[in-house]
Motif scaffolding. Structure first.
Motif, PDB file in Angstrom:
ATOM      1  N   GLY A  31      -4.950   5.859  -3.713  1.00 38.99           N
ATOM      2  CA  GLY A  31      -6.007   4.759  -4.470  1.00 38.99           C
ATOM      3  C   GLY A  31      -5.250   3.408  -4.098  1.00 38.99           C
ATOM      4  N   GLY A  32      -3.907   3.359  -4.366  1.00 42.37           N
ATOM      5  CA  GLY A  32      -3.054   1.920  -4.101  1.00 42.37           C
ATOM      6  C   GLY A  32      -3.002   1.684  -2.664  1.00 42.37           C
ATOM      7  N   LEU A  33      -3.007   2.580  -1.602  1.00 38.10           N
ATOM      8  CA  LEU A  33      -3.387   2.363  -0.200  1.00 38.10           C
ATOM      9  C   LEU A  33      -4.500   1.846   0.176  1.00 38.10           C
ATOM     10  N   HIS A  34      -5.505   2.244  -0.458  1.00 37.11           N
ATOM     11  CA  HIS A  34      -6.903   1.813  -0.089  1.00 37.11           C
ATOM     12  C   HIS A  34      -6.845   0.410  -0.535  1.00 37.11           C
ATOM     13  N   SER A  35      -6.684   0.175  -2.138  1.00 32.94           N
ATOM     14  CA  SER A  35      -6.895  -1.231  -2.694  1.00 32.94           C
ATOM     15  C   SER A  35      -5.907  -2.240  -1.938  1.00 32.94           C
ATOM     16  N   SER A  36      -4.815  -1.911  -1.303  1.00 36.32           N
ATOM     17  CA  SER A  36      -4.104  -2.768  -0.665  1.00 36.32           C
ATOM     18  C   SER A  36      -4.515  -3.192   0.445  1.00 36.32           C
ATOM     19  N   ASP A  37      -5.461  -2.332   1.212  1.00 38.53           N
ATOM     20  CA  ASP A  37      -6.136  -2.745   2.445  1.00 38.53           C
ATOM     21  C   ASP A  37      -7.287  -3.769   2.097  1.00 38.53           C
ATOM     22  N   VAL A  38      -6.958  -4.856   2.088  1.00 42.51           N
ATOM     23  CA  VAL A  38      -7.580  -5.973   1.550  1.00 42.51           C
ATOM     24  C   VAL A  38      -8.875  -6.331   2.610  1.00 42.51           C
ATOM     25  N   ASN A  39      -8.722  -5.927   3.809  1.00 40.91           N
ATOM     26  CA  ASN A  39      -9.764  -6.352   4.830  1.00 40.91           C
ATOM     27  C   ASN A  39     -10.518  -5.312   5.172  1.00 40.91           C
ATOM     28  N   SER A  40     -10.278  -3.910   4.399  1.00 38.48           N
ATOM     29  CA  SER A  40     -11.114  -2.803   4.535  1.00 38.48           C
ATOM     30  C   SER A  40     -11.018  -2.049   5.874  1.00 38.48           C
ATOM     31  N   GLU A  48       0.092  -6.365   3.908  1.00 40.70           N
ATOM     32  CA  GLU A  48      -0.850  -5.372   2.879  1.00 40.70           C
ATOM     33  C   GLU A  48       0.282  -4.359   2.353  1.00 40.70           C
ATOM     34  N   PHE A  49       1.066  -3.871   3.354  1.00 42.20           N
ATOM     35  CA  PHE A  49       2.170  -2.625   2.908  1.00 42.20           C
ATOM     36  C   PHE A  49       2.983  -3.558   1.804  1.00 42.20           C
ATOM     37  N   LEU A  50       3.316  -4.862   2.035  1.00 40.36           N
ATOM     38  CA  LEU A  50       4.141  -5.726   0.985  1.00 40.36           C
ATOM     39  C   LEU A  50       3.387  -5.671  -0.537  1.00 40.36           C
ATOM     40  N   SER A  51       2.170  -5.613  -0.378  1.00 41.59           N
ATOM     41  CA  SER A  51       1.226  -5.755  -1.443  1.00 41.59           C
ATOM     42  C   SER A  51       1.234  -4.311  -2.227  1.00 41.59           C
ATOM     43  N   PHE A  52       0.958  -3.367  -1.537  1.00 41.04           N
ATOM     44  CA  PHE A  52       1.248  -1.945  -1.963  1.00 41.04           C
ATOM     45  C   PHE A  52       2.455  -1.547  -2.409  1.00 41.04           C
ATOM     46  N   ALA A  53       3.532  -1.827  -1.683  1.00 39.03           N
ATOM     47  CA  ALA A  53       4.967  -1.662  -2.376  1.00 39.03           C
ATOM     48  C   ALA A  53       5.329  -2.247  -3.647  1.00 39.03           C
ATOM     49  N   GLN A  54       5.076  -3.619  -3.514  1.00 32.78           N
ATOM     50  CA  GLN A  54       5.282  -4.279  -4.749  1.00 32.78           C
ATOM     51  C   GLN A  54       4.317  -3.672  -6.092  1.00 32.78           C
ATOM     52  N   GLY A 101      -1.179  -1.626  12.191  1.00 29.65           N
ATOM     53  CA  GLY A 101      -0.425  -1.139  10.936  1.00 29.65           C
ATOM     54  C   GLY A 101      -0.574   0.428  10.834  1.00 29.65           C
ATOM     55  N   ILE A 102      -0.263   0.797   9.694  1.00 31.63           N
ATOM     56  CA  ILE A 102      -0.273   2.137   9.446  1.00 31.63           C
ATOM     57  C   ILE A 102      -1.852   2.558   9.110  1.00 31.63           C
ATOM     58  N   ASN A 103      -2.129   3.550   9.922  1.00 31.82           N
ATOM     59  CA  ASN A 103      -3.614   3.870   9.730  1.00 31.82           C
ATOM     60  C   ASN A 103      -3.781   4.836   8.692  1.00 31.82           C
ATOM     61  N   ILE A 104      -4.689   4.603   7.734  1.00 31.52           N
ATOM     62  CA  ILE A 104      -4.620   5.202   6.396  1.00 31.52           C
ATOM     63  C   ILE A 104      -6.004   5.811   6.296  1.00 31.52           C
ATOM     64  N   ASP A 105      -6.729   5.817   7.360  1.00 25.56           N
ATOM     65  CA  ASP A 105      -8.180   6.428   7.424  1.00 25.56           C
ATOM     66  C   ASP A 105      -8.079   7.827   7.015  1.00 25.56           C
ATOM     67  N   GLY A 106      -6.853   8.677   7.299  1.00 22.57           N
ATOM     68  CA  GLY A 106      -6.782  10.067   6.769  1.00 22.57           C
ATOM     69  C   GLY A 106      -6.687  10.338   5.378  1.00 22.57           C
ATOM     70  N   VAL A 107      -6.384   9.356   4.607  1.00 21.80           N
ATOM     71  CA  VAL A 107      -5.932   9.402   3.165  1.00 21.80           C
ATOM     72  C   VAL A 107      -7.240   9.527   2.528  1.00 21.80           C
ATOM     73  N   ALA A 108      -7.392  10.473   1.476  1.00 23.51           N
ATOM     74  CA  ALA A 108      -8.488  10.525   0.817  1.00 23.51           C
ATOM     75  C   ALA A 108      -8.415   9.264  -0.307  1.00 23.51           C
TER      76      ALA A 108
END
Length: 108
Positions: A31-40, A48-54, A101-108
């Motif tokens: 959920g945090g990964l998807h929330s950090s993907d601000v431009n969807s 966006e990874f910085l935001s997720f990590a923080q 970036g990191i492709n997170i499309d495969g993450v639920a």
């Protein structure tokens, strides 16, 4: 011997079902990964990874060891930059600016 950077020409896709350990709440993490993907766009850019990590670090990544704020990806500890590079580029020791970036499309 000089080591050259591997060329990353295809996207790496982060998949659901990764086992990190029993102490990790994967649903919250994903959920945090998807929330950090601000431009969807399904890709986690360096910022966006910085935001997720923080957001995942409970304030531990807000400042560096000298108390200076971490506001840019390159200011993260090298271990975190390596994690990003591993998932985006396939090698923790090399960046790949041509990859969005990191492709997170495969993450639920």
């Amino acid at each position: 011997e000089r080591r050259t950077s591997p060329i990353q020409t295809t996207e790496r896709i982060l998949q659901s079902g990764l086992t990190i350990g029993s102490a990790v709440d994967t649903e919250s993490c994903y959920g945090g990964l998807h929330s950090s993907d601000v431009n969807s766009d399904g890709k986690l850019s360096p910022s966006e990874f910085l935001s997720f990590a923080q957001a995942s670090a409970d304030g531990l990544l807000d400042t560096n060891q000298w108390g200076m704020p971490i506001r840019q990806f390159y200011l993260l500890p090298s271990e975190y930059v390596g994690i990003y590079n591993q998932f985006a580029c396939g090698d923790p020791n090399y960046g790949c600016p041509s990859v969005v970036g990191i492709n997170i499309d495969g993450v639920a």
